[in-house]
Design a protein around this motif. Structure first.
Motif, PDB file in Angstrom:
ATOM      1  N   LEU A 101       0.802  -1.193   0.000  1.00 38.07           N
ATOM      2  CA  LEU A 101       0.000   0.000   0.000  1.00 38.07           C
ATOM      3  C   LEU A 101       0.840   1.249   0.000  1.00 38.07           C
ATOM      4  CD1 LEU A 101      -2.892   0.690   0.287  1.00 38.07           C
ATOM      5  CD2 LEU A 101      -2.424   1.054   2.662  1.00 38.07           C
ATOM      6  N   SER A 103       4.019   1.694  -0.356  1.00 37.23           N
ATOM      7  CA  SER A 103       5.018   1.868  -1.396  1.00 37.23           C
ATOM      8  C   SER A 103       4.379   2.275  -2.699  1.00 37.23           C
ATOM      9  CB  SER A 103       5.769   0.567  -1.620  1.00 37.23           C
ATOM     10  OG  SER A 103       5.835  -0.173  -0.443  1.00 37.23           O
ATOM     11  N   ALA A 104       3.146   1.993  -2.855  1.00 36.54           N
ATOM     12  CA  ALA A 104       2.626   2.039  -4.207  1.00 36.54           C
ATOM     13  C   ALA A 104       1.275   2.722  -4.338  1.00 36.54           C
ATOM     14  CB  ALA A 104       2.533   0.616  -4.718  1.00 36.54           C
ATOM     15  N   GLN A 105       0.327   2.252  -3.578  1.00 41.53           N
ATOM     16  CA  GLN A 105      -1.014   2.794  -3.716  1.00 41.53           C
ATOM     17  C   GLN A 105      -1.056   4.289  -3.444  1.00 41.53           C
ATOM     18  OE1 GLN A 105      -2.633   0.192  -5.317  1.00 41.53           O
ATOM     19  NE2 GLN A 105      -4.404   0.898  -4.201  1.00 41.53           N
ATOM     20  N   VAL A 107       1.030   6.752  -4.013  1.00 42.24           N
ATOM     21  CA  VAL A 107       1.824   7.717  -4.753  1.00 42.24           C
ATOM     22  C   VAL A 107       0.997   8.933  -5.133  1.00 42.24           C
ATOM     23  CG1 VAL A 107       3.130   8.064  -6.838  1.00 42.24           C
ATOM     24  CG2 VAL A 107       3.422   5.994  -5.533  1.00 42.24           C
ATOM     25  N   PHE A 110       1.180  11.164  -2.273  1.00 43.26           N
ATOM     26  CA  PHE A 110       2.475  11.836  -2.158  1.00 43.26           C
ATOM     27  C   PHE A 110       2.600  12.960  -3.171  1.00 43.26           C
ATOM     28  CE2 PHE A 110       4.134   7.602  -0.449  1.00 43.26           C
ATOM     29  CZ  PHE A 110       3.942   8.024   0.856  1.00 43.26           C
ATOM     30  N   ARG A 111       2.128  12.700  -4.370  1.00 44.04           N
ATOM     31  CA  ARG A 111       2.143  13.743  -5.392  1.00 44.04           C
ATOM     32  C   ARG A 111       1.362  14.943  -4.940  1.00 44.04           C
ATOM     33  NH1 ARG A 111       1.805  12.951 -11.348  1.00 44.04           N
ATOM     34  NH2 ARG A 111       3.579  11.617 -11.723  1.00 44.04           N
ATOM     35  N   GLY A 114       3.056  16.649  -1.982  1.00 48.70           N
ATOM     36  CA  GLY A 114       4.446  17.046  -2.148  1.00 48.70           C
ATOM     37  C   GLY A 114       5.397  16.351  -1.194  1.00 48.70           C
ATOM     38  N   ASN A 116       6.887  12.479   0.435  1.00 48.99           N
ATOM     39  CA  ASN A 116       7.214  11.186  -0.139  1.00 48.99           C
ATOM     40  C   ASN A 116       7.192  10.125   0.953  1.00 48.99           C
ATOM     41  OD1 ASN A 116       9.732  11.190   1.236  1.00 48.99           O
ATOM     42  ND2 ASN A 116      10.634  12.394  -0.406  1.00 48.99           N
ATOM     43  N   PHE A 117       7.424   8.922   0.521  1.00 45.71           N
ATOM     44  CA  PHE A 117       7.316   7.790   1.429  1.00 45.71           C
ATOM     45  C   PHE A 117       8.325   7.877   2.565  1.00 45.71           C
ATOM     46  CE2 PHE A 117       8.372   3.090   1.995  1.00 45.71           C
ATOM     47  CZ  PHE A 117       7.458   2.952   3.008  1.00 45.71           C
ATOM     48  N   ARG A 118       9.530   8.313   2.233  1.00 48.84           N
ATOM     49  CA  ARG A 118      10.560   8.360   3.260  1.00 48.84           C
ATOM     50  C   ARG A 118      10.201   9.354   4.360  1.00 48.84           C
ATOM     51  NH1 ARG A 118      16.057   7.947   0.799  1.00 48.84           N
ATOM     52  NH2 ARG A 118      15.478   5.763   0.970  1.00 48.84           N
ATOM     53  N   GLU A 119       9.695  10.488   3.962  1.00 48.96           N
ATOM     54  CA  GLU A 119       9.318  11.493   4.962  1.00 48.96           C
ATOM     55  C   GLU A 119       8.204  10.972   5.863  1.00 48.96           C
ATOM     56  OE1 GLU A 119       8.293  15.123   3.009  1.00 48.96           O
ATOM     57  OE2 GLU A 119      10.305  15.403   2.180  1.00 48.96           O
ATOM     58  N   ARG A 121       7.490   7.880   6.545  1.00 52.51           N
ATOM     59  CA  ARG A 121       8.015   6.839   7.414  1.00 52.51           C
ATOM     60  C   ARG A 121       8.827   7.441   8.552  1.00 52.51           C
ATOM     61  NH1 ARG A 121      13.069   3.453   5.649  1.00 52.51           N
ATOM     62  NH2 ARG A 121      13.838   5.550   6.054  1.00 52.51           N
TER      63      ARG A 121
END
Lengths: 194, 194
Positions: A101, A103-105, A107, A110-111, A114, A116-119, A121
């Motif tokens: 989810l 990692s992928a769903q 996105v 995140f777009r 603005g 991202n996944f790392r932030e 997490r």
DNA sequence: ACCGTTAGATACATGTCCGTATCTTAAGGC
DNA sequence: GCCTTAAGATACGGACATGTATCTAACGGT
């Protein structure tokens, strides 16, 4: 006396968040609508709007609940290899839905925001706390199974990064063979190059 | 005489597919609607429906047109390290949009169709052709820079897997530091453990 | 038992996209 | 120049989601 047919406060809130999680898993971010979630939770949209004015607020709350929910157990078998393999297995079992989810769903989310996944997490992981593989390596060093040298986080968390990639590529749980290969062919040889 | 204000046949088709690609890049799979694409292409929805009855038909046609486009150049500098770093840099420049998109935006599509990223990639990559890093390693072995031993594809393509993960995590092009760290701290030490 | 709070139902106007039908008019083959 | 084809405009009903407003009734505290 109370009929207890109507939930309130915290009880209601977690019920909603659980429903939201189920919807997110099943239908992705696209299907993550107030409408669907309210129906799933057996309540109505205004109840959701009162708590989370924006859809993203509800999303973050949903993630937060299930992120902290189950810490992944880090095995302590006395063997570096067994610890690593066991931990990856736990990750696979515990986080398949979440990883796929996140990692992928998400996105689209995140777009839109603005970030991202790392932030995301990092914002949810308590700072200073070692990762699972860092713990495993520390123990191995303490046992004398590994040399006591400085290692890059990139090296230490390598299996986790590879796991995330594999999950994304296949959209499925990883296989047992993949796990052992990752540890035996990639990680352990790299750890022993000192 | 013709005013040429009205496109037809193949000319119209590629114009639509280009518009569809632009929409997909900008708005993701969620925004990939017949409505938006028709507007972007300066035509109307019925024109799209006549060619691609389903949204996914249009999606696959759009991907197919932009996938085969550009092979990534594999540098041949005479140095394993420089080859690897240069190649990762090329990958980063050439495939950022595509990778981000495919790896991530399209998960909804993968879910719906029951396929995954790896299958899609394999179906579009000619079989038997060595990967970029396999070529780089082969050359290094030929030069005597690396021992001539059997290596797992997992080891050989490690930088690419890590690259994909990094791209997904950050949703941005990777940094130069990340590339050198990946090669110097992870990949090269691992390759030399023989 | 009362009362303030709030869950839950319902309604509304708005917006977007869907899939299809209809009509015009431009393009191209002959 | 005629005639078939297809582009492009427009309209329609339907589905679904949004955000807000209104009302009721159940709950919890005192």
């Amino acid at each position: 006396m109370s009929l207890n047919t109507r939930r309130r406060g915290a009880e209601l809130e977690v019920a909603i968040l659980d429903a939201a999680w189920a919807v997110l898993i099943e239908s992705g971010y696209t299907g993550f609508t107030f409408e669907a979630i309210a129906a799933r939770a057996g309540t109505s949209r205004p109840v959701l709007y009162r708590r989370w004015p924006q859809r993203d607020d509800l999303l973050v709350a949903t993630l937060r609940r299930h992120w902290a929910a189950k810490p992944i157990p880090v095995p302590d078998t006395g063997s570096l290899r067994d610890d690593a393999i066991g931990f990856l297995r736990n990750v696979d079992q515990g986080r398949t839905g979440l990883m796929t989810l996140i990692s992928a769903q998400l996105v689209e989310y995140f777009r839109a925001t603005g970030t991202n996944f790392r932030e995301l997490r990092d914002s949810m992981r308590p700072p200073g706390q070692p990762t699972g593989f860092a713990t495993i390596v520390q123990r191995a060093v303490a046992r004398g199974e590994l040399a006591d040298v400085v290692r890059s986080p990139r090296v230490i968390d390598l299996p986790f990064d590879l796991f995330r990639n594999e999950m994304l590529m296949t959209m499925r749980p990883v296989t047992a063979d993949w796990i052992t290969e990752t540890i035996d062919v990639v990680w352990l040889p790299l750890l022993h190059t000192t």
